[in-house]
Design an enzyme around this catalytic site. Structure first.
Site, PDB file in Angstrom:
ATOM      1  N   GLY A 116       0.834  -1.196   0.000  1.00  0.00           N
ATOM      2  CA  GLY A 116       0.000   0.000   0.000  1.00  0.00           C
ATOM      3  C   GLY A 116       0.867   1.243   0.000  1.00  0.00           C
ATOM      4  O   GLY A 116       2.060   1.198   0.315  1.00  0.00           O
ATOM      5  N   CYS A 117       0.280   2.370  -0.354  1.00  0.00           N
ATOM      6  CA  CYS A 117       1.070   3.600  -0.438  1.00  0.00           C
ATOM      7  C   CYS A 117       1.601   4.014   0.932  1.00  0.00           C
ATOM      8  O   CYS A 117       2.822   4.135   1.122  1.00  0.00           O
ATOM      9  CB  CYS A 117       0.257   4.714  -1.094  1.00  0.00           C
ATOM     10  SG  CYS A 117      -1.337   5.067  -0.318  1.00  0.00           S
ATOM     11  N   TYR A 118       0.718   4.213   1.897  1.00  0.00           N
ATOM     12  CA  TYR A 118       1.178   4.619   3.227  1.00  0.00           C
ATOM     13  C   TYR A 118       2.110   3.582   3.858  1.00  0.00           C
ATOM     14  O   TYR A 118       3.149   3.945   4.429  1.00  0.00           O
ATOM     15  CB  TYR A 118      -0.012   4.862   4.154  1.00  0.00           C
ATOM     16  CG  TYR A 118      -0.932   5.985   3.747  1.00  0.00           C
ATOM     17  CD1 TYR A 118      -0.469   7.289   3.583  1.00  0.00           C
ATOM     18  CD2 TYR A 118      -2.297   5.751   3.559  1.00  0.00           C
ATOM     19  CE1 TYR A 118      -1.323   8.318   3.230  1.00  0.00           C
ATOM     20  CE2 TYR A 118      -3.169   6.779   3.214  1.00  0.00           C
ATOM     21  CZ  TYR A 118      -2.679   8.064   3.049  1.00  0.00           C
ATOM     22  OH  TYR A 118      -3.532   9.078   2.703  1.00  0.00           O
TER      23      TYR A 118
END
Length: 310
Positions: A116-118
């Site tokens: 995921g990005c975060y």
């Protein structure tokens, strides 16, 4: 010589479009794209994924699980950009910089789950420190991150870029129920023994993330300083093509973090800011939520797989 066939399932979404653009014009892959009339046909999608050498899934979680379940060709390899399989046993986590062996694991894997990005920023900062014993696995962590609105997918992009008179807030914090779906991913792959508090937000700009994690040195083992944390990250990412570790800052005014600084790249910039007088440190990461946080990472993983096909 066989040129690998790559099928992007969901190539009209935010991530899929970016991946398609990054692969367009390359001679080392053939892209399989379904016409508009067939994109929602389960049978045609199943045929396409089973015809591919490598399938890139840019789908909602449930649709990604259905796509994987439809695979009967044992030769098909998968990179899943959804969050459906990020903590699933048997799937390789698609962060090549996780440790010295991870890139090779990805290169040989049949099933890779794109981070995921975060979590990309949080895990990149935390895992080396926890593995080195500098940060307790049960440290009471708080993670704060602001992303461009494209992190919300096509609906968020349309809302922010529409021409109507609807007023969109300049900054929106969300995940206030403290149950964001990225937390288990961060907890597992960073090696945490306690659930962190994670508070994300969207800014009124298209893409780019600034993530921060504050630390109190008094809660670490005696004698651990910001220099120890800095050295650990520098050693872990030495030679990493897509990760920059900036010099430690702990004197005088500090430069501001620009979440858009690495937009349209696949790079991740890590930096530590410390105040020795107060015994406080903040770990920070800046990267493109559509680059290293999504499509750039997927293409990086694809390239590792392609190199293994050699």
């Amino acid at each position: 010589m066989h040129t690998p066939l790559v099928f992007i399932d969901g190539d009209q979404g935010t991530t899929g479009l970016q991946i398609h653009a990054r692969l367009q014009g390359r001679q080392d892959v053939r892209l399989l794209t379904l016409p508009h009339t067939e994109r929602k046909d389960p049978q045609r999608r199943a045929e396409a994924i089973n015809d591919a050498d490598i399938a890139l899934l840019c789908l909602p979680d449930d649709a990604a699980r259905e796509a994987v379940a439809a695979i009967h060709n044992p030769a098909v390899r998968v990179i899943d950009a959804s969050s459906a399989h990020r903590t699933t046993p048997g799937w390789v986590y698609g962060l090549p910089e996780l440790d010295a062996e991870q890139a090779e694991r990805i290169a040989r894997a049949k099933r890779v789950s794109n981070p995921g990005c975060y979590p990309t920023g949080a895990i990149a900062l935390l895992r080396p420190l926890i593995q080195a014993g500098l940060l307790p696995a049960d440290y009471p962590l708080s993670i704060h991150a602001i992303s461009g609105y494209s992190g919300g997918g096509r609906a968020a992009v349309e809302l922010h870029e529409q021409t109507s008179a609807v007023k969109v807030p300049a900054l929106q914090l969300y995940g206030l129920e403290l149950a964001h779906k990225h937390v288990p991913e961060i907890e597992r792959h960073a090696g945490l023994a306690a659930r962190p508090v994670f508070l994300p937000g969207y800014g009124d700009y298209r893409q780019g993330i600034a993530l921060s994690i504050p630390l109190q040195l008094r809660l670490l083992a005696g004698g651990i300083t910001a220099e120890h944390l800095q050295t650990c990250l520098e050693q872990h990412y030495h030679g990493a093509r897509h990760v920059q570790v900036m010099p430690l800052h702990q004197q005088g005014p500090a430069s501001k973090l620009d979440p858009e600084a690495l937009n349209d790249t696949n790079d991740l910039r890590l930096a530590l800011f410390a105040n020795p007088a107060y015994g406080q440190v903040v770990l920070t990461a800046v990267f493109d939520n559509l680059g290293k946080g999504a499509s750039g990472a997927a293409v990086q993983n694809l390239d590792l797989m392609l190199a293994a096909l050699g």
